[in-house]
Design a protein around this motif. Structure first.
Motif, PDB file in Angstrom:
ATOM      1  N   VAL A  29       0.827  -1.201   0.000  1.00  0.00           N
ATOM      2  CA  VAL A  29       0.000   0.000   0.000  1.00  0.00           C
ATOM      3  C   VAL A  29       0.863   1.253   0.000  1.00  0.00           C
ATOM      4  N   ASN A  30       1.947   1.199   0.754  1.00  0.00           N
ATOM      5  CA  ASN A  30       2.728   2.406   0.980  1.00  0.00           C
ATOM      6  C   ASN A  30       4.222   2.078   0.991  1.00  0.00           C
ATOM      7  N   PRO A  31       4.799   1.814  -0.196  1.00  0.00           N
ATOM      8  CA  PRO A  31       6.223   1.450  -0.230  1.00  0.00           C
ATOM      9  C   PRO A  31       7.099   2.669   0.021  1.00  0.00           C
ATOM     10  N   PRO A  32       8.251   2.482   0.649  1.00  0.00           N
ATOM     11  CA  PRO A  32       9.161   3.614   0.832  1.00  0.00           C
ATOM     12  C   PRO A  32       9.679   4.057  -0.530  1.00  0.00           C
ATOM     13  N   SER A  33       9.780   5.363  -0.737  1.00  0.00           N
ATOM     14  CA  SER A  33      10.122   5.834  -2.078  1.00  0.00           C
ATOM     15  C   SER A  33      11.578   5.512  -2.379  1.00  0.00           C
ATOM     16  N   GLY A  34      11.813   5.114  -3.617  1.00  0.00           N
ATOM     17  CA  GLY A  34      13.157   4.716  -4.025  1.00  0.00           C
ATOM     18  C   GLY A  34      13.369   3.216  -3.932  1.00  0.00           C
ATOM     19  N   PHE A  35      12.362   2.492  -3.464  1.00  0.00           N
ATOM     20  CA  PHE A  35      12.523   1.043  -3.305  1.00  0.00           C
ATOM     21  C   PHE A  35      11.457   0.296  -4.091  1.00  0.00           C
ATOM     22  N   ASN A  36      11.847  -0.877  -4.517  1.00  0.00           N
ATOM     23  CA  ASN A  36      10.941  -1.695  -5.300  1.00  0.00           C
ATOM     24  C   ASN A  36      11.118  -3.147  -4.886  1.00  0.00           C
ATOM     25  N   HIS A  37      10.073  -3.701  -4.346  1.00  0.00           N
ATOM     26  CA  HIS A  37      10.161  -5.085  -3.888  1.00  0.00           C
ATOM     27  C   HIS A  37       9.357  -5.978  -4.819  1.00  0.00           C
ATOM     28  N   LYS A  38      10.063  -6.897  -5.456  1.00  0.00           N
ATOM     29  CA  LYS A  38       9.360  -7.849  -6.303  1.00  0.00           C
ATOM     30  C   LYS A  38       8.851  -8.989  -5.428  1.00  0.00           C
ATOM     31  N   VAL A  39       7.550  -8.988  -5.189  1.00  0.00           N
ATOM     32  CA  VAL A  39       6.977  -9.952  -4.250  1.00  0.00           C
ATOM     33  C   VAL A  39       7.076 -11.368  -4.824  1.00  0.00           C
ATOM     34  N   THR A  40       7.577 -12.257  -4.005  1.00  0.00           N
ATOM     35  CA  THR A  40       7.633 -13.664  -4.405  1.00  0.00           C
ATOM     36  C   THR A  40       6.871 -14.491  -3.386  1.00  0.00           C
ATOM     37  N   ASP A  41       6.885 -15.788  -3.588  1.00  0.00           N
ATOM     38  CA  ASP A  41       6.241 -16.675  -2.618  1.00  0.00           C
ATOM     39  C   ASP A  41       7.043 -16.748  -1.325  1.00  0.00           C
ATOM     40  N   ASN A  42       8.296 -16.401  -1.426  1.00  0.00           N
ATOM     41  CA  ASN A  42       9.173 -16.567  -0.274  1.00  0.00           C
ATOM     42  C   ASN A  42       9.064 -15.380   0.665  1.00  0.00           C
ATOM     43  N   LEU A  43       8.352 -15.603   1.745  1.00  0.00           N
ATOM     44  CA  LEU A  43       8.175 -14.522   2.719  1.00  0.00           C
ATOM     45  C   LEU A  43       9.464 -14.295   3.501  1.00  0.00           C
TER      46      LEU A  43
ATOM     47  N   MET B   1      -6.002  -9.670   0.466  1.00  0.00           N
ATOM     48  CA  MET B   1      -4.809  -8.928   0.853  1.00  0.00           C
ATOM     49  C   MET B   1      -4.233  -8.099  -0.274  1.00  0.00           C
ATOM     50  N   GLU B   2      -4.898  -8.126  -1.399  1.00  0.00           N
ATOM     51  CA  GLU B   2      -4.256  -7.507  -2.542  1.00  0.00           C
ATOM     52  C   GLU B   2      -4.181  -5.994  -2.431  1.00  0.00           C
ATOM     53  N   SER B   3      -5.242  -5.339  -2.783  1.00  0.00           N
ATOM     54  CA  SER B   3      -5.102  -3.887  -2.846  1.00  0.00           C
ATOM     55  C   SER B   3      -5.759  -3.192  -1.655  1.00  0.00           C
ATOM     56  N   GLU B   4      -7.039  -2.990  -1.741  1.00  0.00           N
ATOM     57  CA  GLU B   4      -7.692  -2.250  -0.675  1.00  0.00           C
ATOM     58  C   GLU B   4      -8.119  -3.182   0.447  1.00  0.00           C
ATOM     59  N   ILE B   5      -7.577  -2.951   1.584  1.00  0.00           N
ATOM     60  CA  ILE B   5      -7.991  -3.745   2.722  1.00  0.00           C
ATOM     61  C   ILE B   5      -8.920  -2.886   3.550  1.00  0.00           C
ATOM     62  N   GLY B   6     -10.143  -2.904   3.202  1.00  0.00           N
ATOM     63  CA  GLY B   6     -11.089  -2.030   3.893  1.00  0.00           C
ATOM     64  C   GLY B   6     -11.490  -2.623   5.222  1.00  0.00           C
ATOM     65  N   GLU B   7     -12.724  -3.017   5.342  1.00  0.00           N
ATOM     66  CA  GLU B   7     -13.185  -3.630   6.572  1.00  0.00           C
ATOM     67  C   GLU B   7     -13.183  -5.136   6.377  1.00  0.00           C
ATOM     68  N   SER B   8     -12.036  -5.722   6.383  1.00  0.00           N
ATOM     69  CA  SER B   8     -11.981  -7.161   6.187  1.00  0.00           C
ATOM     70  C   SER B   8     -12.339  -7.852   7.486  1.00  0.00           C
ATOM     71  N   THR B   9     -12.403  -9.164   7.416  1.00  0.00           N
ATOM     72  CA  THR B   9     -12.948  -9.888   8.565  1.00  0.00           C
ATOM     73  C   THR B   9     -12.014  -9.862   9.762  1.00  0.00           C
ATOM     74  N   SER B  10     -10.751 -10.101   9.527  1.00  0.00           N
ATOM     75  CA  SER B  10      -9.857 -10.116  10.682  1.00  0.00           C
ATOM     76  C   SER B  10      -9.472  -8.686  11.017  1.00  0.00           C
ATOM     77  N   ARG B  11      -9.671  -8.333  12.232  1.00  0.00           N
ATOM     78  CA  ARG B  11      -9.543  -6.954  12.649  1.00  0.00           C
ATOM     79  C   ARG B  11      -8.139  -6.371  12.470  1.00  0.00           C
ATOM     80  N   PRO B  12      -7.122  -7.109  12.880  1.00  0.00           N
ATOM     81  CA  PRO B  12      -5.801  -6.492  12.817  1.00  0.00           C
ATOM     82  C   PRO B  12      -5.398  -6.056  11.408  1.00  0.00           C
ATOM     83  N   SER B  13      -5.842  -6.789  10.410  1.00  0.00           N
ATOM     84  CA  SER B  13      -5.383  -6.462   9.069  1.00  0.00           C
ATOM     85  C   SER B  13      -6.024  -5.183   8.542  1.00  0.00           C
ATOM     86  N   CYS B  14      -7.014  -4.700   9.251  1.00  0.00           N
ATOM     87  CA  CYS B  14      -7.650  -3.466   8.803  1.00  0.00           C
ATOM     88  C   CYS B  14      -6.675  -2.305   8.829  1.00  0.00           C
TER      89      CYS B  14
END
Lengths: 159, 222
Positions: A29-43, B1-14
Motif C-alpha cells: 500500500v505504501n512502499p518507501p520511495s526509491g525502493f521496489n520489492h518484487k513480491v515472491t512466494d518466499n516470505l 490482501m491484494e489492494s484495498e484492505i477495507g473492513e476485512s474480517t480479521s480486525r488487525p489487518s484493517c
C-alpha cells in the motif's frame, strides 16, 4: 557472493510470519520511495531494488538488497546484505555486508523492513566519497558468511 | 490482501493502510491488536508477552523498542479493558520459557466518600466555595455561567436554616426577576417540610429540589 545464508535454514515462527505478512501488505500500500520489492512466494527472503537518490553520489544507480528473516523475527534482526555489485561506500564491504548498527546491536523489534530501507538509503545519500571501507580486503577475506556473526565496531556517525 | 484492505474480517489487518483505526492499539512488536496490553512510561503500547520476551530474552539493554527510553518492569502500566480472552497464542510459543503475569496496576486509594456534614460547612464558611462544585455537577446544562449568580444565594438560605420569605427577600443573589420569581415558589415550600423532618434530611431534599429546579431552568432556556 555471500548469497545463501544461515538464517533461512529455519522456517519462520508463526509470530514472524504474521508480522511479515502485515509488513508486506503495508509495503504494497505504501512502499518507501526509491525502493521496489518484487513480491515472491518466499516470505522469508525479500529482494529489494534500491534506487540511488537523484543529486547524490548514487543517482541513476540501482542496487539489490537481500533481506533474510530469522525464525524469531522481529525479536532478532533480519540479515541485510547487498547483492554484487554492492555500492561503493565507506561502510559497505565488497561482499555486500553493511556496517550499520541498527542491523546488529541496535536492532529493535519496532523497526520494519521499510524503516531499514530508509536508513540504508539515508546512509548512501549522506556519503561524500565513493570508496570501500579501509579494512575491506582484510574483512572480506576473514569474515563469516553472515554479517550478523561479525563483531561490528560502530565508530562513524556522520555517514 | 491484494489492494484495498477495507473492513476485512480479521480486525488487525484493517490497519494495514495508513488510516490506522485499530493501529492506535496495536502492539509495537507483533503489530497485532495488543494482547495483555501494557504501556511503558514513555507511552508505548505492547503485548505483555512480546515486551517480556524482548526484554528478557533478546535485548541487550532494557530499552523501549520504539524510543529507547529506559524501561523498568515495575513501572509498566497494564491496560485493563472489559473483555479478556483466556487463550493467548503469544504467551506459550517457547516451551520451557514461562511468561509470568503482567505487572499489576498501581492503584491509588479511592476518593473519600462524600460527607453530608461537609455541605453545611461549605455553606457556612464559604458560599463562594460551593459554586465551582455546583457548576461542575450541573455542568451538563451548559448554563453554569447563569447559575453562578443563583447558587450562592440559594446556599445562603440553606445556611440560615430555611428562612421564611423575608429572609429570602433580603438575599441579594437574585439579579434576574424572572428566575427569582421562579424560585420563589419553591422556596416557600421549604419551611413546611422543614418543620416535619430532621435537619439532615432537609439538606438533602433541598439539594434535590435545587437539582430539579436547575433541570427545569435548563429545559426552559434551551
Amino acid at each position: 557472493m555471500s548469497g545463501t545464508s544461515a538464517p533461512s535454514r529455519k522456517g519462520l515462527s508463526k509470530i514472524a510470519c504474521n508480522r511479515l505478512q502485515k509488513e508486506l501488505a503495508e509495503w504494497q500500500v505504501n512502499p518507501p520511495s526509491g525502493f521496489n520489492h518484487k513480491v515472491t512466494d518466499n516470505l522469508q527472503r525479500w529482494v529489494i531494488e534500491v534506487n540511488g537518490v537523484p543529486g547524490t553520489l548514487y543517482s541513476n544507480e540501482t542496487f539489490q538488497l537481500q533481506v533474510d528473516f530469522p525464525e524469531h523475527y522481529p525479536m532478532e534482526a533480519p540479515q541485510v546484505i547487498f547483492h554484487a555489485p554492492a555500492p561503493l561506500h565507506p561502510h559497505i564491504y565488497s561482499n555486500g555486508h553493511i556496517c550499520l548498527d541498527i542491523l546488529y546491536d541496535s536492532w529493535s523489534p519496532a523497526m520494519t523492513v521499510s524503516s531499514i530501507c530508509i536508513s540504508i538509503l539515508s546512509m548512501l545519500s549522506s556519503s561524500t566519497v565513493k570508496q570501500r571501507p579501509t579494512d575491506n580486503d582484510r574483512y572480506v577475506k576473514n569474515c563469516r558468511k553472515s554479517p550478523k556473526e561479525t563483531r561490528w565496531w560502530f565508530h562513524d556517525d556522520k555517514v | 490482501m491484494e489492494s484495498e484492505i477495507g473492513e476485512s474480517t480479521s480486525r488487525p489487518s484493517c490497519s494495514v493502510n495508513g488510516g490506522n483505526e485499530a493501529g492506535d492499539f496495536e502492539c509495537n512488536i507483533c503489530f497485532e491488536l495488543a494482547q495483555d496490553p501494557i504501556v511503558t512510561l514513555c507511552g508505548h503500547l505492547y503485548c505483555w508477552p512480546c515486551l517480556y520476551r524482548w526484554l528478557r530474552l533478546h535485548s541487550h539493554s532494557h530499552e523501549c523498542p520504539v524510543c529507547k527510553a529506559l524501561v523498568q518492569e515495575d513501572r509498566l502500566v497494564p491496560l485493563y479493558g472489559r473483555g479478556k480472552t483466556p487463550t493467548d497464542p503469544r504467551s506459550k510459543p517457547i516451551p520451557g520459557f514461562e511468561i509470568p503475569n503482567r505487572p499489576t496496576g498501581q492503584r491509588p486509594e479511592t476518593a473519600p466518600p462524600p460527607n453530608p456534614n461537609d455541605f453545611s460547612n461549605f455553606g457556612l464558611g464559604a458560599t463562594g466555595g460551593f459554586v465551582p462544585m455546583a457548576s461542575a455537577r450541573f455542568g451538563n446544562f451548559a448554563m453554569s455561567a447563569g447559575f453562578g449568580g443563583l447558587f450562592p444565594s440559594l446556599f445562603n438560605i440553606q445556611v440560615h436554616g430555611f428562612p421564611d420569605a423575608t429572609v429570602y427577600g433580603s438575599t441579594s443573589g437574585f439579579p434576574y426577576g424572572y428566575s427569582g420569581a421562579f424560585h420563589g415558589g419553591h422556596a416557600h415550600g421549604f419551611p413546611q417540610t422543614g418543620t416535619q423532618v430532621q435537619q439532615a434530611d432537609n439538606y438533602l431534599k433541598m439539594l434535590l429540589l435545587l437539582i430539579g429546579v436547575s433541570v427545569l431552568i435548563a429545559l426552559i432556556w434551551s
